[in-house]
Design a protein around this motif. Structure first.
Motif, PDB file in Angstrom:
ATOM      1  N   UNK A 182      36.997  31.526  57.070  1.00 41.13           N
ATOM      2  CA  UNK A 182      36.635  31.021  55.733  1.00 41.13           C
ATOM      3  C   UNK A 182      37.508  31.579  54.614  1.00 41.13           C
ATOM      4  N   UNK A 183      37.938  32.845  54.754  1.00 40.87           N
ATOM      5  CA  UNK A 183      38.773  33.420  53.700  1.00 40.87           C
ATOM      6  C   UNK A 183      40.096  32.667  53.585  1.00 40.87           C
ATOM      7  N   UNK A 184      40.672  32.311  54.722  1.00 40.70           N
ATOM      8  CA  UNK A 184      41.929  31.563  54.711  1.00 40.70           C
ATOM      9  C   UNK A 184      41.704  30.175  54.102  1.00 40.70           C
ATOM     10  N   UNK A 185      40.557  29.552  54.423  1.00 37.06           N
ATOM     11  CA  UNK A 185      40.223  28.248  53.847  1.00 37.06           C
ATOM     12  C   UNK A 185      40.169  28.328  52.321  1.00 37.06           C
ATOM     13  N   UNK A 186      39.447  29.351  51.833  1.00 36.24           N
ATOM     14  CA  UNK A 186      39.276  29.508  50.386  1.00 36.24           C
ATOM     15  C   UNK A 186      40.602  29.844  49.706  1.00 36.24           C
ATOM     16  N   UNK A 209      47.510  37.910  47.259  1.00 40.73           N
ATOM     17  CA  UNK A 209      47.971  37.371  48.534  1.00 40.73           C
ATOM     18  C   UNK A 209      46.783  37.313  49.482  1.00 40.73           C
ATOM     19  N   UNK A 210      46.991  36.851  50.699  1.00 40.76           N
ATOM     20  CA  UNK A 210      45.873  36.701  51.629  1.00 40.76           C
ATOM     21  C   UNK A 210      45.229  38.050  51.935  1.00 40.76           C
ATOM     22  N   UNK A 211      46.025  39.110  52.015  1.00 39.02           N
ATOM     23  CA  UNK A 211      45.483  40.429  52.332  1.00 39.02           C
ATOM     24  C   UNK A 211      44.557  40.938  51.225  1.00 39.02           C
ATOM     25  N   UNK A 212      44.993  40.872  49.974  1.00 40.72           N
ATOM     26  CA  UNK A 212      44.152  41.338  48.864  1.00 40.72           C
ATOM     27  C   UNK A 212      42.938  40.428  48.685  1.00 40.72           C
ATOM     28  N   UNK A 213      43.115  39.156  48.957  1.00 38.83           N
ATOM     29  CA  UNK A 213      42.020  38.183  48.890  1.00 38.83           C
ATOM     30  C   UNK A 213      40.921  38.563  49.886  1.00 38.83           C
ATOM     31  N   UNK A 214      41.312  38.842  51.134  1.00 39.85           N
ATOM     32  CA  UNK A 214      40.346  39.211  52.168  1.00 39.85           C
ATOM     33  C   UNK A 214      39.678  40.540  51.835  1.00 39.85           C
ATOM     34  N   UNK A 243      18.685  36.073  48.763  1.00 39.91           N
ATOM     35  CA  UNK A 243      18.202  37.339  48.214  1.00 39.91           C
ATOM     36  C   UNK A 243      19.138  37.855  47.128  1.00 39.91           C
ATOM     37  N   UNK A 244      20.443  37.835  47.428  1.00 38.64           N
ATOM     38  CA  UNK A 244      21.423  38.414  46.508  1.00 38.64           C
ATOM     39  C   UNK A 244      22.740  37.654  46.612  1.00 38.64           C
ATOM     40  N   UNK A 245      23.420  37.506  45.483  1.00 40.23           N
ATOM     41  CA  UNK A 245      24.759  36.922  45.455  1.00 40.23           C
ATOM     42  C   UNK A 245      25.647  37.735  44.517  1.00 40.23           C
ATOM     43  N   UNK A 246      26.915  37.880  44.889  1.00 40.18           N
ATOM     44  CA  UNK A 246      27.875  38.585  44.056  1.00 40.18           C
ATOM     45  C   UNK A 246      29.171  37.787  43.997  1.00 40.18           C
ATOM     46  N   UNK A 247      29.867  37.906  42.880  1.00 42.42           N
ATOM     47  CA  UNK A 247      31.111  37.153  42.691  1.00 42.42           C
ATOM     48  C   UNK A 247      32.201  38.057  42.135  1.00 42.42           C
ATOM     49  N   UNK A 248      33.447  37.637  42.338  1.00 37.26           N
ATOM     50  CA  UNK A 248      34.602  38.331  41.764  1.00 37.26           C
ATOM     51  C   UNK A 248      35.717  37.321  41.555  1.00 37.26           C
ATOM     52  N   UNK A 249      36.475  37.523  40.488  1.00 34.65           N
ATOM     53  CA  UNK A 249      37.590  36.623  40.196  1.00 34.65           C
ATOM     54  C   UNK A 249      38.810  36.975  41.039  1.00 34.65           C
ATOM     55  N   UNK A 250      39.526  35.955  41.458  1.00 32.90           N
ATOM     56  CA  UNK A 250      40.824  36.107  42.111  1.00 32.90           C
ATOM     57  C   UNK A 250      41.815  35.222  41.356  1.00 32.90           C
ATOM     58  N   UNK A 251      43.092  35.437  41.637  1.00 35.95           N
ATOM     59  CA  UNK A 251      44.093  34.662  40.902  1.00 35.95           C
ATOM     60  C   UNK A 251      45.285  34.351  41.791  1.00 35.95           C
ATOM     61  N   UNK A 252      46.271  33.696  41.194  1.00 36.67           N
ATOM     62  CA  UNK A 252      47.497  33.368  41.910  1.00 36.67           C
ATOM     63  C   UNK A 252      48.263  34.619  42.320  1.00 36.67           C
ATOM     64  N   UNK A 253      47.939  35.774  41.713  1.00 36.13           N
ATOM     65  CA  UNK A 253      48.634  37.013  42.049  1.00 36.13           C
ATOM     66  C   UNK A 253      48.138  37.614  43.364  1.00 36.13           C
TER      67      UNK A 253
END
Length: 325
Positions: A245-249, A286-291, A274-284
């Motif tokens: 899923x991370x690669x898909x996103x 890469x797949x490693x930092x995204x995961x 029960x709980x949800x959390x979010x964080x922003x990502x950007x074009x900066x």
């Protein structure tokens, strides 16, 4: 004698009288040795049909036994005729024994036809017993183990069950052996998910935690177990289901990633949240930092959901929702 001298003589006399009075109290053993009794912390949650006077009765129940309410959260949804509350209070166990407290809240539950009335005294009551199910990924499992070790996860871990064979010298196995927590490797297949064996291992638990357990539990398993199961999902449901899923996103160029902790039901990834959390990502990214960001969210979200559950903050609401105080 001027005014200042007269005032000084009177003040000196008052001071001497005060000192003599305190000395007299001490010599007779009347001076208080303790300022207050040792007070214990309690939690009570209530779910019942909404009628007039519930809050007053709850307050009176605690106050009449010498308890003091520290906080009280109430939720009465519009046009639903249902009442939810969570109260935290302190009390003197000599004035209000634990068994008497149970009876008092049981009487309240009967009075208001409550669907749920639970009282918890953390320093007196046993911790929830849980089993953790995990697959290959370690991040959620390791985080829960370390939080448990540090005393930040208020549970007793009875065992860890996995369909992935971890070697004897891995970090997880060494940790579990050091703390006497059994590890059970049950190799699964499409034809055999080893559910009867899992049920036997978790028989004496209060609830289960799926820490990235990549197997779907059957309806038969859920009915037989009959208790709550908390899962962590790798996104904001229902986005990016299936493999990797991370690669898909990442490839979809999303700008906001998330994690969702929810109860397990027969419908895949559709149980009450029960709980949800979010964080922003950007074009900066890469797949490693995204995961890495995604996994950090999963760890935090799962731990927060478990703590909320153990602190009696989570109540069922309607068919597929929760009230989380």
């Amino acid at each position: 004698m001027n005014h200042f001298q007269r005032f000084a003589r009177k003040s000196h006399k008052v001071i001497r009288l005060t000192k003599r009075s305190l000395t007299s109290l001490k010599s007779h053993g009347d001076y208080p040795k303790t300022l207050s009794p040792v007070l214990i912390h309690g939690i009570h949650v209530f779910h019942c049909p909404d009628v007039v006077g519930i809050v007053a009765k709850l307050s009176d129940c605690i106050a009449s036994r010498g308890g003091n309410i520290l906080s009280a959260d109430v939720f009465v949804p519009e046009n639903k005729q249902v009442f939810y509350s969570r109260s935290e209070f302190v009390f003197d166990p000599h004035k209000w024994p634990r068994t008497q407290m149970e009876d008092d809240f049981l009487n309240l539950a009967s009075m208001f036809n409550a669907m749920r009335s639970v009282v918890q005294v953390p320093v007196m009551d046993p911790k929830y017993k849980i089993a953790i199910l995990a697959s290959r990924q370690d991040h959620c499992l390791v985080d829960l183990l370390h939080q448990w070790q540090d005393g930040r996860l208020p549970v007793d871990i009875t065992c860890v069950i996995s369909n992935h064979d971890r070697g004897p010298n891995t970090h997880v196995l060494r940790f579990l052996e050091r703390h006497g927590i059994p590890y059970h490797y049950l190799r699964t297949s499409v034809a055999n998910k080893r559910e009867p064996e899992i049920l036997e291992l978790v028989e004496n638990t209060n609830f289960l935690v799926l820490a990235r357990y990549m197997q779907t539990l059957s309806g038969s398993f859920l009915k037989t177990y009959g208790k709550d199961i908390i899962n962590i999902h790798h996104g904001l449901l229902p986005s990016f289901k299936g493999g990797n899923p991370s690669k898909q996103a990442f490839e979809a160029g999303v700008k906001l990633i998330g994690a969702t902790s929810h109860f397990v039901t027969e419908e895949l990834d559709a149980g009450p949240i029960i709980e949800q959390m979010v964080e922003r990502v950007s074009h900066r990214d890469n797949l490693q930092s995204f995961v890495q960001k995604s996994e950090n969210l999963e760890k935090q979200c799962l731990a927060k959901a478990i703590k909320s559950y153990c602190e009696l903050r989570v109540l069922p609401y309607e068919t597929n929702k929760t009230v989380v105080f």
